[in-house]
Design a protein around this motif. Structure first.
Motif, PDB file in Angstrom:
ATOM      1  N   LEU A 145       0.881  -1.238   0.125  1.00  0.00           N
ATOM      2  CA  LEU A 145      -0.024   0.071   0.078  1.00  0.00           C
ATOM      3  C   LEU A 145       0.939   1.262  -0.183  1.00  0.00           C
ATOM      4  O   LEU A 145       0.516   2.368  -0.881  1.00  0.00           O
ATOM      5  N   LEU A 146       2.020   1.328   0.633  1.00  0.00           N
ATOM      6  CA  LEU A 146       2.958   2.367   0.764  1.00  0.00           C
ATOM      7  C   LEU A 146       3.547   2.515  -0.798  1.00  0.00           C
ATOM      8  O   LEU A 146       3.489   3.940  -1.090  1.00  0.00           O
ATOM      9  N   LEU A 147       3.915   1.515  -1.383  1.00  0.00           N
ATOM     10  CA  LEU A 147       4.372   1.431  -2.517  1.00  0.00           C
ATOM     11  C   LEU A 147       3.350   2.063  -3.688  1.00  0.00           C
ATOM     12  O   LEU A 147       3.371   3.024  -4.212  1.00  0.00           O
ATOM     13  N   ALA A 148       2.126   1.509  -3.611  1.00  0.00           N
ATOM     14  CA  ALA A 148       1.078   1.898  -4.303  1.00  0.00           C
ATOM     15  C   ALA A 148       0.586   3.712  -4.284  1.00  0.00           C
ATOM     16  O   ALA A 148       0.318   4.127  -5.221  1.00  0.00           O
ATOM     17  N   ASN A 149       0.662   4.137  -2.948  1.00  0.00           N
ATOM     18  CA  ASN A 149       0.374   5.425  -3.079  1.00  0.00           C
ATOM     19  C   ASN A 149       1.393   6.278  -2.888  1.00  0.00           C
ATOM     20  O   ASN A 149       1.043   7.664  -3.205  1.00  0.00           O
ATOM     21  N   PHE A 150       2.722   6.107  -2.645  1.00  0.00           N
ATOM     22  CA  PHE A 150       3.853   7.029  -2.494  1.00  0.00           C
ATOM     23  C   PHE A 150       4.848   6.646  -3.550  1.00  0.00           C
ATOM     24  O   PHE A 150       5.832   7.591  -3.684  1.00  0.00           O
ATOM     25  N   ALA A 151       5.152   5.485  -4.100  1.00  0.00           N
ATOM     26  CA  ALA A 151       6.028   5.191  -4.811  1.00  0.00           C
ATOM     27  C   ALA A 151       5.731   4.060  -5.969  1.00  0.00           C
ATOM     28  O   ALA A 151       6.225   3.254  -6.303  1.00  0.00           O
ATOM     29  N   PRO A 152       4.525   4.620  -6.725  1.00  0.00           N
ATOM     30  CA  PRO A 152       3.934   3.564  -7.894  1.00  0.00           C
ATOM     31  C   PRO A 152       5.054   3.386  -8.978  1.00  0.00           C
ATOM     32  O   PRO A 152       5.149   2.156  -9.590  1.00  0.00           O
ATOM     33  N   TRP A 153       5.855   4.059  -9.040  1.00  0.00           N
ATOM     34  CA  TRP A 153       7.071   3.981 -10.004  1.00  0.00           C
ATOM     35  C   TRP A 153       7.859   2.746  -9.731  1.00  0.00           C
ATOM     36  O   TRP A 153       8.620   2.236 -10.515  1.00  0.00           O
ATOM     37  N   ALA A 154       7.795   2.347  -8.629  1.00  0.00           N
ATOM     38  CA  ALA A 154       8.609   1.371  -8.008  1.00  0.00           C
ATOM     39  C   ALA A 154       8.261  -0.218  -8.557  1.00  0.00           C
ATOM     40  O   ALA A 154       8.848  -1.129  -8.164  1.00  0.00           O
ATOM     41  N   ILE A 155       6.956  -0.187  -8.481  1.00  0.00           N
ATOM     42  CA  ILE A 155       6.029  -1.361  -8.816  1.00  0.00           C
ATOM     43  C   ILE A 155       6.472  -2.285 -10.045  1.00  0.00           C
ATOM     44  O   ILE A 155       6.957  -3.508  -9.858  1.00  0.00           O
ATOM     45  N   ALA A 192      -2.498  -5.448 -10.442  1.00  0.00           N
ATOM     46  CA  ALA A 192      -3.709  -5.755 -11.226  1.00  0.00           C
ATOM     47  C   ALA A 192      -5.302  -5.233 -10.548  1.00  0.00           C
ATOM     48  O   ALA A 192      -6.250  -5.232 -11.253  1.00  0.00           O
ATOM     49  N   ILE A 193      -5.126  -4.535  -9.621  1.00  0.00           N
ATOM     50  CA  ILE A 193      -6.094  -3.736  -8.822  1.00  0.00           C
ATOM     51  C   ILE A 193      -6.478  -2.413  -9.713  1.00  0.00           C
ATOM     52  O   ILE A 193      -5.502  -1.521  -9.685  1.00  0.00           O
ATOM     53  N   PRO A 194      -7.565  -2.281 -10.054  1.00  0.00           N
ATOM     54  CA  PRO A 194      -8.094  -0.937 -10.422  1.00  0.00           C
ATOM     55  C   PRO A 194      -7.782   0.245  -9.512  1.00  0.00           C
ATOM     56  O   PRO A 194      -7.762  -0.030  -8.464  1.00  0.00           O
ATOM     57  N   PRO A 195      -7.501   1.522 -10.080  1.00  0.00           N
ATOM     58  CA  PRO A 195      -7.209   2.679  -9.515  1.00  0.00           C
ATOM     59  C   PRO A 195      -8.398   2.998  -8.383  1.00  0.00           C
ATOM     60  O   PRO A 195      -9.639   2.845  -8.923  1.00  0.00           O
ATOM     61  N   SER A 196      -8.410   2.897  -7.180  1.00  0.00           N
ATOM     62  CA  SER A 196      -9.463   3.142  -6.341  1.00  0.00           C
ATOM     63  C   SER A 196      -8.814   3.726  -4.929  1.00  0.00           C
ATOM     64  O   SER A 196      -7.613   4.374  -4.858  1.00  0.00           O
ATOM     65  N   ASN A 197      -9.648   3.984  -3.902  1.00  0.00           N
ATOM     66  CA  ASN A 197      -9.203   4.658  -2.822  1.00  0.00           C
ATOM     67  C   ASN A 197      -8.353   3.697  -1.881  1.00  0.00           C
ATOM     68  O   ASN A 197      -8.470   2.638  -2.175  1.00  0.00           O
ATOM     69  N   PHE A 198      -7.878   4.341  -0.762  1.00  0.00           N
ATOM     70  CA  PHE A 198      -6.932   3.478  -0.006  1.00  0.00           C
ATOM     71  C   PHE A 198      -7.477   2.192   0.680  1.00  0.00           C
ATOM     72  O   PHE A 198      -6.914   1.164   0.650  1.00  0.00           O
ATOM     73  N   TRP A 199      -8.823   2.403   1.155  1.00  0.00           N
ATOM     74  CA  TRP A 199      -9.364   1.563   1.912  1.00  0.00           C
ATOM     75  C   TRP A 199      -9.810   0.471   1.118  1.00  0.00           C
ATOM     76  O   TRP A 199      -9.805  -0.886   1.661  1.00  0.00           O
ATOM     77  N   MET A 200     -10.360   0.639  -0.229  1.00  0.00           N
ATOM     78  CA  MET A 200     -10.585  -0.457  -1.211  1.00  0.00           C
ATOM     79  C   MET A 200      -9.436  -1.221  -1.316  1.00  0.00           C
ATOM     80  O   MET A 200      -9.644  -2.469  -1.672  1.00  0.00           O
ATOM     81  N   GLU A 201      -8.428  -0.625  -1.805  1.00  0.00           N
ATOM     82  CA  GLU A 201      -6.937  -1.319  -2.129  1.00  0.00           C
ATOM     83  C   GLU A 201      -6.412  -2.257  -0.967  1.00  0.00           C
ATOM     84  O   GLU A 201      -6.194  -3.379  -1.100  1.00  0.00           O
ATOM     85  N   ALA A 202      -6.546  -1.555   0.319  1.00  0.00           N
ATOM     86  CA  ALA A 202      -6.474  -2.535   1.346  1.00  0.00           C
ATOM     87  C   ALA A 202      -7.117  -3.702   1.525  1.00  0.00           C
ATOM     88  O   ALA A 202      -6.788  -4.725   1.918  1.00  0.00           O
ATOM     89  N   ALA A 203      -8.595  -3.498   1.540  1.00  0.00           N
ATOM     90  CA  ALA A 203      -9.515  -4.513   1.449  1.00  0.00           C
ATOM     91  C   ALA A 203      -9.136  -5.806   0.205  1.00  0.00           C
ATOM     92  O   ALA A 203      -9.215  -6.758   0.863  1.00  0.00           O
TER      93      ALA A 203
END
Length: 324
Positions: free
Chosen positions: A83-93, A164-175
């Motif tokens: 989640l930290l990567l997806a929200n703060f460093a997506p380029w690292a994925i 593979a998760i579509p762009p969404s809010n933090f809690w949806m990604e976490a869930a």
């Protein structure tokens, strides 16, 4: 009364939204988890070896211990990092995915090379510790080894699922990631438990079955399990090479190097259009998977000397050995 009806209506609306959210989470988790099929199959293929040699009464407790370790890996370590990567460093994925893909290619190619007698494998080396005779110590060692291996495969699974998760809010990604973690862990280790106990089930059927057909089926299970485990290992190796090669090709495309991806697509497309229309979809998928696997095997073979001569010795040098 009208106020109560309005309140019930609001509760019903909230319940519908909540149910819709749960459906979205489960749907996204299923789609994201399917992208990690290769790593999942390999996880299921690798784990049974960690309970070989134990008494039948200890097999399920060891699997349960590994299952809990796998959930800790995914939920307490990998999920927050993802989640930290997806929200703060997506380029690292993408680079991390490619690193994981390279690891899958290395592992798959090493298994192929070992089967052909071209490599001793990183589990067999000079100075390897002697087998521990104490059953409790051996159980501890194998469980910890399985959990460490699971961490690597789980990291790959969670990274693939995250991408593979579509762009969404933090809690949806976490869930969604949490759902992926639980669903895949239950599927993998539930399957492992069934596989490990299948010969016991077959033996019980062969000895206690009331019908001749039941006893014959039980004997068939006992005789067939060694071959099934070998087949599962082959499938797991093929899946690693396929998924690893696919990840590398996709990562190169995202970084602007699309030539290899176009070449694979064109060859698969040509193969699909050389067969009847009813089989085009399957042949195109199979051709692409085969090409991804061949490229993954080629990359893995190139990485074997690096892994065996550099990375593995360094890792063993910095990892303290436990005294039996």
């Amino acid at each position: 009364m009208s106020g109560l009806i309005a309140l019930l209506d609001d509760v019903a609306s909230i319940a519908k939204v909540a149910a819709s959210s749960v459906d979205d989470v489960i749907g996204q988790a299923a789609k994201a988890g399917s992208k990690a099929a290769g790593a999942v199959i390999d996880d299921a293929a690798v784990t049974p070896k960690y309970v070989q040699g134990f008494e039948a009464s200890r097999e399920l407790p060891v699997i349960w211990r590994i299952t809990k370790g796998s959930l800790r890996n995914k939920l307490l370590i990998l999920l927050p990092i993802g989640l930290l990567l997806a929200n703060f460093a997506p380029w690292a994925i993408p680079p991390l995915l490619m690193l994981g893909g390279a690891y899958l290619c290395f592992e798959g190619a090493e298994k192929v090379a070992h089967a052909l007698g071209l490599s001793h494998g990183h589990e067999d080396y000079a100075g390897k510790e002697e087998v521990i005779e104490d059953p409790a110590h051996l159980e501890e060692q194998k469980a910890q080894g399985a959990i460490k291996t699971d961490f690597i495969l789980s990291a790959e699974i969670m990274t693939i699922a995250l991408s593979a998760i579509p762009p969404s809010n933090f809690w949806m990604e976490a869930a969604t990631l949490a759902a992926v973690a639980v669903m895949i862990t239950v599927a993998v280790y539930g399957s492992v438990a069934l596989i490990v106990k299948m010969d016991d089930i077959g033996l019980a059927m062969a000895k206690g079955g009331r019908l001749g057909l039941t006893r014959a089926l039980g004997r068939g299970l006992v005789k067939g399990m060694p071959g099934f485990l070998k087949l599962l290992s082959v499938v797991g190796t093929a899946a690693m090479l396929w998924v690893g090669g696919s990840i590398i090709i996709h990562g190169l495309e995202e970084m602007g190097f699309a030539t290899l991806g176009h070449w694979v697509h064109d060859l698969a497309y040509a193969a699909a259009h050389a067969v009847p229309a009813s089989a085009e979809g399957f042949v195109e998928w199979l051709s692409k998977a085969a090409l991804d696997g061949v490229l993954g095997l080629g990359l893995g073979l190139l990485l074997i000397p690096v892994g065996e001569k550099i990375i593995t010795p360094v890792w063993r040098a910095v990892t303290p050995k436990k005294v039996a």
